[in-house]
Write a protein that holds these residues in place. Structure first.
Motif, PDB file in Angstrom:
ATOM      1  N   SER A  41       1.317  -0.985   0.053  1.00 50.67           N
ATOM      2  CA  SER A  41       0.097   0.240  -0.350  1.00 50.67           C
ATOM      3  C   SER A  41       1.004   0.936  -0.257  1.00 50.67           C
ATOM      4  O   SER A  41       1.549   1.227   0.441  1.00 50.67           O
ATOM      5  N   ILE A  42       0.395   2.074  -1.068  1.00 48.34           N
ATOM      6  CA  ILE A  42       1.304   3.258  -0.753  1.00 48.34           C
ATOM      7  C   ILE A  42       0.004   4.899  -1.088  1.00 48.34           C
ATOM      8  O   ILE A  42      -0.245   3.956  -1.814  1.00 48.34           O
ATOM      9  N   ASP A  43       0.641   6.116  -0.398  1.00 54.11           N
ATOM     10  CA  ASP A  43      -0.428   7.082  -0.697  1.00 54.11           C
ATOM     11  C   ASP A  43      -0.282   7.385  -2.189  1.00 54.11           C
ATOM     12  O   ASP A  43       0.266   7.283  -3.151  1.00 54.11           O
ATOM     13  N   GLN A  44      -1.060   8.297  -2.212  1.00 50.97           N
ATOM     14  CA  GLN A  44      -1.845   9.322  -3.644  1.00 50.97           C
ATOM     15  C   GLN A  44       0.317   9.807  -4.245  1.00 50.97           C
ATOM     16  O   GLN A  44       0.177  10.269  -5.226  1.00 50.97           O
ATOM     17  N   GLN A  45       0.460   9.972  -3.414  1.00 53.88           N
ATOM     18  CA  GLN A  45       1.990  11.025  -3.270  1.00 53.88           C
ATOM     19  C   GLN A  45       3.461  10.502  -3.167  1.00 53.88           C
ATOM     20  O   GLN A  45       4.035  10.889  -3.684  1.00 53.88           O
ATOM     21  N   ARG A  46       2.897   8.690  -3.382  1.00 56.04           N
ATOM     22  CA  ARG A  46       4.073   8.175  -3.389  1.00 56.04           C
ATOM     23  C   ARG A  46       5.515   8.200  -2.664  1.00 56.04           C
ATOM     24  O   ARG A  46       6.325   8.432  -2.701  1.00 56.04           O
ATOM     25  N   TYR A  47       4.510   8.809  -1.274  1.00 58.96           N
ATOM     26  CA  TYR A  47       5.766   9.439   0.143  1.00 58.96           C
ATOM     27  C   TYR A  47       5.438   7.804   1.337  1.00 58.96           C
ATOM     28  O   TYR A  47       6.077   6.942   1.764  1.00 58.96           O
ATOM     29  N   ASN A  48       4.372   7.368   1.777  1.00 60.42           N
ATOM     30  CA  ASN A  48       4.168   6.522   3.112  1.00 60.42           C
ATOM     31  C   ASN A  48       3.592   5.745   2.423  1.00 60.42           C
ATOM     32  O   ASN A  48       2.907   5.321   1.472  1.00 60.42           O
ATOM     33  N   PHE A  49       4.338   4.044   2.723  1.00 60.79           N
ATOM     34  CA  PHE A  49       4.247   2.890   2.691  1.00 60.79           C
ATOM     35  C   PHE A  49       4.536   1.895   3.212  1.00 60.79           C
ATOM     36  O   PHE A  49       4.743   2.354   3.885  1.00 60.79           O
ATOM     37  N   GLN A  50       3.161   0.525   2.817  1.00 57.49           N
ATOM     38  CA  GLN A  50       4.280  -0.370   3.451  1.00 57.49           C
ATOM     39  C   GLN A  50       3.816  -2.027   2.761  1.00 57.49           C
ATOM     40  O   GLN A  50       3.226  -1.633   1.229  1.00 57.49           O
ATOM     41  N   PHE A  51       4.764  -2.570   2.128  1.00 53.52           N
ATOM     42  CA  PHE A  51       5.007  -3.931   1.899  1.00 53.52           C
ATOM     43  C   PHE A  51       5.195  -4.423   2.620  1.00 53.52           C
ATOM     44  O   PHE A  51       5.766  -4.876   4.092  1.00 53.52           O
ATOM     45  N   GLY A  52       4.973  -6.126   2.194  1.00 55.74           N
ATOM     46  CA  GLY A  52       4.879  -7.335   2.028  1.00 55.74           C
ATOM     47  C   GLY A  52       5.576  -7.964   1.154  1.00 55.74           C
ATOM     48  O   GLY A  52       6.838  -7.317   0.615  1.00 55.74           O
ATOM     49  N   GLY A  53       5.916  -9.278   1.466  1.00 52.12           N
ATOM     50  CA  GLY A  53       6.434  -9.922   0.876  1.00 52.12           C
ATOM     51  C   GLY A  53       6.322 -11.708   0.766  1.00 52.12           C
ATOM     52  O   GLY A  53       5.193 -11.901   1.034  1.00 52.12           O
ATOM     53  N   GLN A  54       6.911 -12.582   0.036  1.00 52.61           N
ATOM     54  CA  GLN A  54       6.506 -14.372  -0.137  1.00 52.61           C
ATOM     55  C   GLN A  54       7.376 -14.724   1.135  1.00 52.61           C
ATOM     56  O   GLN A  54       6.801 -15.314   1.782  1.00 52.61           O
ATOM     57  N   LEU A  55       8.446 -15.160   0.871  1.00 55.33           N
ATOM     58  CA  LEU A  55       9.058 -15.209   2.465  1.00 55.33           C
ATOM     59  C   LEU A  55      10.090 -14.603   3.132  1.00 55.33           C
ATOM     60  O   LEU A  55      10.855 -13.151   2.624  1.00 55.33           O
ATOM     61  N   PHE A  56      10.583 -14.789   5.043  1.00 56.07           N
ATOM     62  CA  PHE A  56      10.888 -13.757   5.403  1.00 56.07           C
ATOM     63  C   PHE A  56      11.396 -14.725   5.819  1.00 56.07           C
ATOM     64  O   PHE A  56      11.418 -15.854   6.750  1.00 56.07           O
ATOM     65  N   TYR A  57      12.996 -14.312   6.609  1.00 50.98           N
ATOM     66  CA  TYR A  57      14.044 -15.318   6.936  1.00 50.98           C
ATOM     67  C   TYR A  57      14.244 -14.026   8.325  1.00 50.98           C
ATOM     68  O   TYR A  57      15.007 -13.130   8.054  1.00 50.98           O
ATOM     69  N   GLU A  58      13.959 -14.761   9.520  1.00 51.65           N
ATOM     70  CA  GLU A  58      15.022 -13.497  10.540  1.00 51.65           C
ATOM     71  C   GLU A  58      16.562 -14.088  10.416  1.00 51.65           C
ATOM     72  O   GLU A  58      17.394 -15.722  10.208  1.00 51.65           O
ATOM     73  N   ILE A  59      17.227 -12.607  10.950  1.00 54.93           N
ATOM     74  CA  ILE A  59      18.468 -12.562  10.912  1.00 54.93           C
ATOM     75  C   ILE A  59      19.061 -12.222  12.205  1.00 54.93           C
ATOM     76  O   ILE A  59      18.381 -11.415  12.251  1.00 54.93           O
ATOM     77  N   LYS A  60      20.195 -13.319  12.260  1.00 56.02           N
ATOM     78  CA  LYS A  60      20.778 -13.012  14.289  1.00 56.02           C
ATOM     79  C   LYS A  60      22.435 -13.082  14.147  1.00 56.02           C
ATOM     80  O   LYS A  60      22.386 -14.012  13.795  1.00 56.02           O
ATOM     81  N   ASP A  61      22.544 -12.081  14.275  1.00 57.53           N
ATOM     82  CA  ASP A  61      24.714 -12.393  14.711  1.00 57.53           C
ATOM     83  C   ASP A  61      25.534 -12.447  13.123  1.00 57.53           C
ATOM     84  O   ASP A  61      25.873 -13.884  13.552  1.00 57.53           O
ATOM     85  N   GLY A  62      23.843 -11.544  12.266  1.00 60.00           N
ATOM     86  CA  GLY A  62      24.591 -11.873  11.087  1.00 60.00           C
ATOM     87  C   GLY A  62      24.854 -13.601  10.165  1.00 60.00           C
ATOM     88  O   GLY A  62      25.126 -14.380   9.213  1.00 60.00           O
TER      89      GLY A  62
END
Length: 547
Positions: free
Chosen positions: A454-475
């Motif tokens: 979702s993004i506003d009509q001025q293309r400024y405030n937004f929210q994005f999801g994705g397909q895959l999410f992987y947690e990263i801890k300490d590299g």
């Protein structure tokens, strides 16, 4: 399966949504029709000259003519059956003129000499009618004529020459692999486009182009019967400006360093669906993300959409000027920000380039739909806004001596207007791998693939999801996450970019169906990038209720 058993327009079923927005759908044709001998350039030149002469005789001071034949094929399957194979063709002529300082446009599917001349006369009459309403005349940037030239997408295999059965067999084998791997159901599809476009103008250009695009895609769904939970994963393919050779990947195309196998410049649909089937099972049991600030490592299969929405659209000059306010919106990147040459769009690592030449990209053409030769230019340089995207009647607004070649129409009967070129984030000039970036992250999330946004009509405030999410801890990547989306504003987000991989990781993302205009038109465009790191971005949990 015999061709006659599945060739036709009926029986779309649940896969019908995949055809929504498919460009230039015209009359239904047979597979053999799609390969019929096309009109040669000499015949098209004769038709164009009729239009040019007729428009001039009626008072046009400028004329351009587009003769287009648009072929589309969609092969759509679900589980172990074919849902649809659709071949379509659209063919005709569009004539645009300037008369009395105003634009006029008319189009016709009738290609005889008398009809073409009448269409040109109608375009001039419309221009003269429009002239009564304008406050200032059209200012068209100079453009030299190129004479008789041609350009073709540099394909190795014409997808329209590949038998439909071979495409069906491929998709059904993809579906079979998913079902055997435990998927509950799967949709798989293949879309192809061939634009045979001829452009002529009173500037003296006669340009013949043959443009190809391809998009293989699928969605795998898996349901856990005990809990009733389900998850999906879409393909990680990028639609490309290529032929059927795109469907044949080899080991040298593999990208190494991330949590899943990805390819550069080619696509292995079977390997992707096998990985997807395992990953949807992992997603069902993956833990839900804890909201907070994270460093994000964004793969090009994801970052391309963010570039498209937060960079590509707000740098379209017609949006900046308010021409699209009634439909697509406006832009926060107003002219006053560009005039200072100091507006801080992002960090110094952010270098964004417009490009109409990149091989394999959806937006690659030799010439745009105003006969302007394709090129490249900087939009964001070292984090600073330096340019926009323009066409011939906009160039004078920026003090440019020529158009940047951003004009496009999705059909012969659509009037051409400003559309996005390929807009890409340039890779790191220093040697930097994805593994190097992951090692630098203490608390982060690696995101792959495009999701809801979702993004506003001025293309400024937004929210994005994705397909895959992987947690990263300490590299280290420590496991999969669910329910992830990030929120930011465009300027804050691009200023948080602190790292990017080098050219070895650079890949294209794309969309077949970027909608804009009234009546709406669809265009195809690519966005290249390497994997990039963004520090301290706000991540929300999409499964938790607010309040």
């Amino acid at each position: 399966m015999k061709r006659r058993n599945f060739l036709g327009m009926a029986g779309m079923g649940a896969a019908g949504a995949l055809l929504h927005g498919f460009p230039a759908i015209g009359r239904s044709i047979t597979e053999a029709d799609a390969l019929m001998i096309r009109a040669d350039a000499a015949a098209k030149k004769r038709m164009a000259d009729i239009a040019l002469q007729a428009a001039r005789s009626k008072g046009a001071t400028y004329t351009d003519v587009r003769i287009g034949r648009y072929l589309n094929q969609a092969v759509i399957t679900r589980d172990n059956r074919v849902q649809n194979v659709a071949n379509s063709e659209s063919y005709g002529i569009g004539i645009r003129v300037i008369a009395n300082g105003s634009w006029g446009f008319a189009a016709s599917e009738k290609m005889d000499a008398d009809s073409i001349a009448k269409t040109a006369a109608l375009a001039v009459a419309i221009a003269k009618g429009n002239a009564k309403l304008i406050t200032e005349p059209v200012q068209l940037a100079p453009q030299k004529g190129y004479g008789e030239v041609s350009w073709k997408t540099p394909i190795e295999k014409n997808g329209f020459e590949i038998p439909v059965k071979e495409k069906v067999d491929l998709l059904l084998s993809v579906n079979d692999a998913a079902l055997k791997g435990g998927a509950t159901f799967i949709n798989a599809a293949l879309f192809m486009v061939n634009e045979q476009k001829y452009f002529a103008s009173s500037d003296g250009s006669y340009i013949d182009q043959d443009i190809h695009r391809i998009w293989p895609t699928f969605t795998v769904t898996k349901t856990d019967k005990a809990s009733g939970k389900f998850q999906t994963r879409d393909s990680l393919s990028a639609p490309m400006g290529m032929g059927f050779e795109y469907m044949f990947a080899s080991p040298e195309h593999k990208i190494i360093g991330g949590p899943t196998t990805l390819y550069k410049g080619r696509y292995d649909m079977l390997e992707d669906v096998k990985a997807a089937t395992m990953q949807v099972g992992e997603k069902i049991t993956a833990k839900s993300v804890e909201p907070g600030k994270y460093d994000l490592v964004l793969d090009p299969t994801h970052l391309g959409l963010t570039i498209h929405e937060s960079t590509g659209h707000p740098t379209e000059l017609d949006r900046v000027l308010g021409y699209e306010a009634n439909y697509a919106g406006t832009s926060f990147l107003t002219l006053d920000k560009w005039k200072t040459k100091k507006f801080n769009y992002g960090s110094k690592l952010v270098n964004i380039q417009a490009d109409k030449l990149q091989p394999g990209s959806l937006g690659a053409v030799g010439y745009d739909d105003e006969g302007v030769q394709s090129g490249q230019w900087d939009i964001i340089k070292d984090g600073i806004l330096v340019n926009y995207q323009t066409i011939r009647d906009q160039a004078h607004i920026l003090g440019l001596q020529a158009s940047q070649g951003c004009c496009y129409a999705d059909s012969w009967d659509s009037v051409q207007f400003q559309r996005m070129p390929n807009v890409s984030l340039m890779p790191n000039k220093q040697t930097r791998s994805v593994a190097d970036i992951i090692k630098s992250v203490k608390k982060g999330i690696y995101i792959i693939g495009r999701g809801s946004y979702s993004i506003d009509q001025q293309r400024y405030n937004f929210q994005f999801g994705g397909q895959l999410f992987y947690e990263i801890k300490d590299g280290q990547i420590v496991g999969m996450l669910n329910d992830v989306a990030y929120q930011s504003n465009t300027q804050e987000f691009w200023n948080s970019m602190t790292d990017i991989a080098d050219k070895n990781d650079y890949r294209l993302f794309g969309t077949f169906n970027d909608g804009k205009g009234q009546p709406s038109q669809a265009s195809a465009v690519s966005h290249g990038s390497s994997t990039a790191k963004f520090e301290g971005v706000n991540v929300i949990n999409t499964a938790r209720k607010i309040g």
